[in-house]
Write an enzyme that holds these catalytic residues in place. Structure first.
Site, short mmCIF file in Angstrom:
data_model
loop_
_atom_site.label_atom_id
_atom_site.label_comp_id
_atom_site.label_asym_id
_atom_site.label_seq_id
_atom_site.Cartn_x
_atom_site.Cartn_y
_atom_site.Cartn_z
N TYR A 186 8.37 -21.57 6.91
CA TYR A 186 9.00 -20.43 6.25
C TYR A 186 10.26 -20.88 5.51
O TYR A 186 10.46 -20.56 4.32
CB TYR A 186 9.35 -19.37 7.29
CG TYR A 186 10.17 -18.22 6.76
CD1 TYR A 186 9.61 -17.27 5.92
CD2 TYR A 186 11.51 -18.07 7.12
CE1 TYR A 186 10.37 -16.21 5.43
CE2 TYR A 186 12.27 -17.02 6.65
CZ TYR A 186 11.69 -16.09 5.81
OH TYR A 186 12.44 -15.05 5.33
N LYS B 268 11.01 -20.88 1.38
CA LYS B 268 12.14 -20.18 0.77
C LYS B 268 13.01 -21.13 -0.05
O LYS B 268 13.49 -20.78 -1.14
CB LYS B 268 12.98 -19.50 1.86
CG LYS B 268 12.36 -18.23 2.43
CD LYS B 268 12.35 -17.11 1.40
CE LYS B 268 11.99 -15.77 2.00
NZ LYS B 268 12.03 -14.68 1.02
N HIS C 126 0.86 -1.18 0.00
CA HIS C 126 0.00 0.00 0.00
C HIS C 126 0.90 1.23 0.00
O HIS C 126 1.71 1.40 0.91
CB HIS C 126 -0.92 0.02 1.22
CG HIS C 126 -1.77 -1.22 1.35
ND1 HIS C 126 -2.75 -1.54 0.44
CD2 HIS C 126 -1.76 -2.21 2.28
CE1 HIS C 126 -3.32 -2.67 0.81
NE2 HIS C 126 -2.74 -3.11 1.91
#
Length: 312
Positions: free
Chosen positions: A136, A140, A34
């Site tokens: 995680y 990766k 954003h």
């Protein structure tokens, strides 16, 4: 390297990378989820549906930092699927669109968690077989493998960087908590901990990423990075306290007792990060790229604690 697209440009590493690129007069496109100002490009949440074309026009390099990051208490019903959606599938989507837009090189910021969670008799090296433990790290690793496969098929130059813990001005999470403890001067039972941990200062990681973005030898390679100054948790706490003008008070409690108490209270993961070793060998990085850390660990700790004291 004429124009660089930076994903995750308002994150801890991304914002510092953009400052460094600007200081070096390198044209870049900062992409964020954003936008906070008109110079940033917003793409929303990363997914296989993210549209990159308008942001990639004119870019020959991508430095991909944006990711679903590791968190201590993941509330997702299927953490691995959630990590794969962003870290693998969305990354491949970016890479494929980058190819169509004429991008030559993609620098992928991975994690030392691809190597594993701890070291015992020797540091991790770039050619060690991956041994990720958590979702995680697995995501990766899978992203690395998918990008390298795409590179073999298409000629896209992929460079992989696996950092350990990154610290610097504005750092949060575990390193921030250590600074808070050191600043309070409370007695801590860590005086007998003699583990060895590799970390990397933000300035050193940024310098390596910029090097990987243009160095002709970097293509197709995987690089580990650190300050090349490994410390125990007790040494680090003393460094932090000294940099803040505090006296450290570390009590010599044996590691086995700390681990046992942590297990009793369901804090074994916290104890592991304090007690285990995790070292990386950056000889390959230095040799291949002619690179070395641009700031010492002591200098980086001084800068980090100065920022902490000014903004606490």
């Amino acid at each position: 390297m004429n124009k660089v697209l930076v994903t995750g440009a308002n994150g801890f590493v991304g914002s510092a990378l953009c400052v460094a690129l600007q200081a070096r007069d390198i044209n870049f496109v900062p992409v964020v989820r954003h936008a906070n100002h008109d110079k940033q490009r917003a793409v929303g949440d990363l997914s296989v549906a993210t549209k990159w074309k308008n942001h990639l026009i004119g870019c020959d390099t991508v430095i991909h930092l944006a990711a679903r990051v590791h968190v201590m208490h993941d509330t997702s019903k299927d953490p691995l699927a959630a990590f794969r959606e962003v870290n693998v599938e969305a990354t491949l989507n970016l890479a494929r669109q980058a190819l169509l837009c004429g991008v030559r090189r993609l620098v992928f910021v991975s994690s030392v968690k691809v190597n594993g969670e701890k070291t015992t008799d020797h540091p991790f090296t770039f050619h060690d077989a991956p041994a990720p433990v958590d979702s995680y790290g697995i995501s990766k690793m899978e992203a690395e493998q998918a990008l390298l496969a795409l590179s073999r098929e298409t000629g896209l130059e992929v460079v992989i960087v696996r950092p350990p813990l990154v610290y610097g001005a504005g750092v949060r999470a575990n390193f921030l908590r250590l600074m808070q403890l050191a600043n309070m001067g409370l007695p801590l039972p860590l005086g007998s901990i003699h583990n060895r941990r590799s970390m990397v200062a933000l300035d050193n990681l940024i310098d390596l990423l910029v090097t990987c973005a243009h160095h002709p030898v970097a293509a197709g390679q995987t690089f580990l990075v650190s300050d090349e100054h490994d410390v125990s948790i007790s040494e680090l706490l003393r460094m932090l306290a000294g940099a803040m003008g505090r006296r450290s008070c570390l009590l010599p409690l044996p590691a086995g007792i700390i681990a046992g108490l942590a297990a009793l209270f369901g804090k074994s993961a916290v104890a592991s990060r304090l007690l285990d070793s995790l070292q990386v060998d950056i000889a390959h990085t230095k040799l291949q790229l002619g690179w070395k850390p641009v700031v010492s660990m002591q200098e980086a700790v001084n800068r980090t604690t100065a920022y902490f004291l000014a903004h606490r």
